[in-house]
Design an enzyme around this catalytic site. Sequence first.
Site, PDB file in Angstrom:
ATOM      1  N   SER A 130      -6.495 -44.668  39.415  1.00 48.62           N
ATOM      2  CA  SER A 130      -6.447 -45.460  38.193  1.00 48.62           C
ATOM      3  C   SER A 130      -5.864 -44.803  36.901  1.00 48.62           C
ATOM      4  O   SER A 130      -5.009 -44.149  36.936  1.00 48.62           O
ATOM      5  CB  SER A 130      -7.697 -46.313  38.331  1.00 48.62           C
ATOM      6  OG  SER A 130      -7.372 -47.289  37.336  1.00 48.62           O
ATOM      7  N   ASP A 151      -2.880 -55.884  43.515  1.00 50.73           N
ATOM      8  CA  ASP A 151      -3.871 -55.255  42.703  1.00 50.73           C
ATOM      9  C   ASP A 151      -4.429 -56.251  41.420  1.00 50.73           C
ATOM     10  O   ASP A 151      -3.328 -56.545  40.769  1.00 50.73           O
ATOM     11  CB  ASP A 151      -3.610 -53.972  42.168  1.00 50.73           C
ATOM     12  CG  ASP A 151      -4.545 -53.185  41.352  1.00 50.73           C
ATOM     13  OD1 ASP A 151      -5.327 -53.854  40.662  1.00 50.73           O
ATOM     14  OD2 ASP A 151      -4.378 -52.114  41.439  1.00 50.73           O
ATOM     15  N   HIS A 176      -7.673 -53.120  44.044  1.00 52.02           N
ATOM     16  CA  HIS A 176      -7.612 -51.926  43.168  1.00 52.02           C
ATOM     17  C   HIS A 176      -8.645 -51.001  43.903  1.00 52.02           C
ATOM     18  O   HIS A 176      -9.705 -51.127  43.774  1.00 52.02           O
ATOM     19  CB  HIS A 176      -8.134 -52.380  41.839  1.00 52.02           C
ATOM     20  CG  HIS A 176      -7.976 -51.322  40.820  1.00 52.02           C
ATOM     21  ND1 HIS A 176      -6.730 -50.843  40.128  1.00 52.02           N
ATOM     22  CD2 HIS A 176      -8.933 -50.504  40.369  1.00 52.02           C
ATOM     23  CE1 HIS A 176      -6.863 -49.871  39.285  1.00 52.02           C
ATOM     24  NE2 HIS A 176      -8.263 -49.751  39.295  1.00 52.02           N
TER      25      HIS A 176
END
Length: 326
Positions: free
Chosen positions: A143, A271, A299
């Site tokens: 991320s 996501d 995610h």
Amino acid sequence: MIWDYQPPWWLLGGNAQTIYSAKLAQRYVGAKPRWQRERWDTQDGDFVDVDWRNDEIALPDDAPLLVLFHGLEGSSSSHYAQAFAQEAKLRGWHMAVPHFRGCSGELNWAPRAYHSGDFEEVGWMLSRFQMLHQGPLFAVGISLGGNALMRWAGEVGHSANQVLQAIASVCSPIDLTASGNAIDTGFNKAVYARMFLATMKPRAMQKLAQFPGLFDPLELRAAKTLYAFDNVFTAPLHGFNSTDDYWDRASAKPGLSRIQVPALVLNARNDPFIPESCLPTQGQVSDLVTLWQPEQGGHVGFASGTFPADLQEMPWAVMEWMTQNG
């Protein structure tokens, strides 16, 4: 090598895959990963804490080293860090998780924190690992950490090859404006943005106690979105004019065409944080960048196998790609 994630039949939708993997999926087999902490002094009089995987069996000094850059409010305790630690153990790799400033459980000393485009910090950390380690070096960013890692690779170009063999980003918001707007809207705002702000705002107030006058506490307390928080705290503390300026300049996507080290960019198309419309195409990246964009995964939500499911398939696939391409 191409990996196309397929979720368990009972785990449907990006939100379910995201939340289940973070909260309930099995992260490792057997003993919980153990870490040994090391503190590094920074050039500006601050510190970062690095957690090294403390393996039960000593590994050769020249075995590969995996460096994992965590996501927003993450650490070596995050579900993905523990899953990668399991895979590193199975492969006989060393592993380290450098914590961005303030994320190791102790407030850092300088009037700054960390941000999505912190590529100078990433570069400094990687250079330090290169000096300390005798064997091959690989890096994966999750991320936020993946955006910063790819931002570094795009910035340094061919110099990245002198530092490491291959890199990968997993579910990284490489278009920060698109991702920021997505997380600040609807269900995402009510659940994910609220969750992040619940830890980010108290930590920012601790920073204000260290440095009175650093920002307006009333504006900070009133922030209900990541955009508002970044406008008060993240952007001005790190040299950006505003959230818009920060999200624009810190995004890794424009630099993907300049990357000159084998790089994997993995993003699920469902996501919740990262709209499919903003994902890069092959024409927007260099020949050394591989794009994996499975339809499912949420995610960092790639749980697989039978119930209760585990998190080992994605770390295996990412590290297998790096092994084959590094």
